[in-house]
Scaffold this motif. Structure first.
Motif, short mmCIF file in Angstrom:
data_model
loop_
_atom_site.label_atom_id
_atom_site.label_comp_id
_atom_site.label_asym_id
_atom_site.label_seq_id
_atom_site.Cartn_x
_atom_site.Cartn_y
_atom_site.Cartn_z
N THR A 22 2.59 3.02 -51.55
CA THR A 22 3.99 2.75 -51.86
C THR A 22 4.89 3.84 -51.26
O THR A 22 4.44 4.93 -50.95
N ARG A 23 6.14 3.49 -51.11
CA ARG A 23 7.17 4.43 -50.63
C ARG A 23 8.30 4.47 -51.63
O ARG A 23 8.84 3.42 -52.00
N GLU A 24 8.66 5.67 -52.03
CA GLU A 24 9.75 5.85 -52.99
C GLU A 24 10.94 6.45 -52.26
O GLU A 24 10.91 7.60 -51.82
N GLN A 25 11.96 5.63 -52.16
CA GLN A 25 13.14 6.01 -51.41
C GLN A 25 13.91 7.12 -52.14
O GLN A 25 14.16 7.01 -53.34
N PHE A 31 11.77 8.96 -47.76
CA PHE A 31 10.98 8.45 -48.87
C PHE A 31 9.79 9.36 -49.14
O PHE A 31 9.37 10.12 -48.28
N SER A 77 7.98 -0.32 -52.86
CA SER A 77 7.91 0.78 -53.82
C SER A 77 6.94 0.47 -54.95
O SER A 77 6.47 -0.67 -55.10
N ALA A 102 2.57 5.48 -55.97
CA ALA A 102 3.26 6.74 -56.29
C ALA A 102 3.29 6.94 -57.80
O ALA A 102 3.55 5.99 -58.55
N THR A 105 8.79 8.66 -58.84
CA THR A 105 9.84 8.12 -57.97
C THR A 105 11.12 8.89 -58.24
O THR A 105 11.20 9.64 -59.21
N ARG A 109 18.20 7.37 -56.92
CA ARG A 109 18.23 7.39 -55.47
C ARG A 109 19.64 7.73 -54.99
O ARG A 109 20.62 7.15 -55.45
N LEU A 129 12.64 13.69 -60.34
CA LEU A 129 11.70 12.57 -60.29
C LEU A 129 11.45 12.05 -61.69
O LEU A 129 11.67 12.74 -62.67
N THR A 132 6.40 6.61 -62.63
CA THR A 132 6.39 5.17 -62.38
C THR A 132 5.49 4.52 -63.42
O THR A 132 4.77 5.19 -64.14
#
Ligand code: CTP
Ligand code: CA
Length: 236
Positions: A22-25, A31, A77, A102, A105, A109, A129, A132
């Motif tokens: 996953t990618r956390e912007q 990210f 995400s 992740a 997160t 954002r 942060l 999640t």
């Protein structure tokens, strides 16, 4: 199998396999990510398809061609993946969480690109942060709470040893903590991401040894499916 015979032992089964990372912007251009390539999840999908299963492949940022016959569902995400898994897990016989999700997160954002402060060259932004959802744990809890839910749940754990113990004891503790039916443990003390060879030990929910496999990700995938198959409900 290795002699070329195809077992169609998963005929009529529906599997939900998550893969990738996953990618956390953090802001519009950055990210938090991880090294997962998606190859192990892809190998599982291929192997399951060969064995006759229907496969829903929840893919998080995987740059690989979709296995022919799989239903690919993309999630960026951790939150998107959690939503995707929640939407599909009621309709499958097994959930295999091969994705690297992740744990944290961005609490918020940033709408604009985070800038450095030119007037204070040493200053760094504090990036807040939050945790999640643990999709695997959530799926296990939902099943025990409702008595329904996914019949078979498989987790993955890549561990390096650390201050809390060697990789295997950490994995055994994780297996007990997560409560999934199977936990596929990968000792990554020597590094593995992106590699084509793999060594795994498969543990049950008590952290006890079930099976092991060394070799290609395809071979590992079949070993995981071998361990999973007896946990699936009787075909009506
Ligand atoms: N997992 C998940 N949701 C998360 C984090 C992990 O579903 N938010 C799943 C992974 O897909 C994997 C399993 O949980 O199948 C174990 O992931 P791992 O990162 O090893 O476990 P964690 O409990 O996050 O522990 P750690 O602190 O070691 O990262
Ligand atoms: Ca984690």
């Amino acid at each position: 199998d290795e002699h070329g015979a195809v077992r169609r032992d998963l005929e009529g089964r529906d599997l939900l396999i998550s893969a990738g990372g996953t990618r956390e912007q953090l802001d519009p251009v950055r990210f938090l990510a991880n090294h997962s390539s998606g190859r192990q999840g892809w190998a599982l999908a291929h192997a399951a398809l060969v064995r006759g299963a229907r496969v829903r492949l929840a893919a998080a940022n995987v740059a690989l061609e979709t296995p022919p016959g799989a239903q690919r569902l993309d999630a960026g995400s951790a939150a998107e993946l959690a939503e995707l898994v929640a939407a599909h897990r009621g309709a499958v016989d097994a959930l295999i969480m091969a994705a690297a999700v992740a744990d944290f997160t961005a609490a918020e954002r940033s709408r604009d690109k985070i800038k450095k402060d030119e007037s204070a060259p040493e200053s760094v932004p504090g990036i807040a942060l939050r945790r999640t959802e643990d999709i695997l744990r959530h799926s296990v809890l939902e099943r025990s709470r409702t008595g329904a839910g996914v019949p078979a749940i498989v987790g993955f754990a890549a561990e390096t040893g650390g201050a809390d113990g060697d990789a295997l004891s950490l994995a055994r503790a994780k297996a007990r903590r997560k409560g999934a039916d199977l936990l596929v443990f990968n000792d990554v003390t020597a590094g593995v991401f992106g590699a084509s060879e793999n060594t795994v030990r498969i543990l049950d929910r008590d952290g006890e040894y079930v099976a092991h496999a060394t070799g290609s990700k395809t071979l590992v995938a079949h070993a995981v499916l071998d361990a999973l198959a007896p946990l699936l409900p009787e075909v009506p």
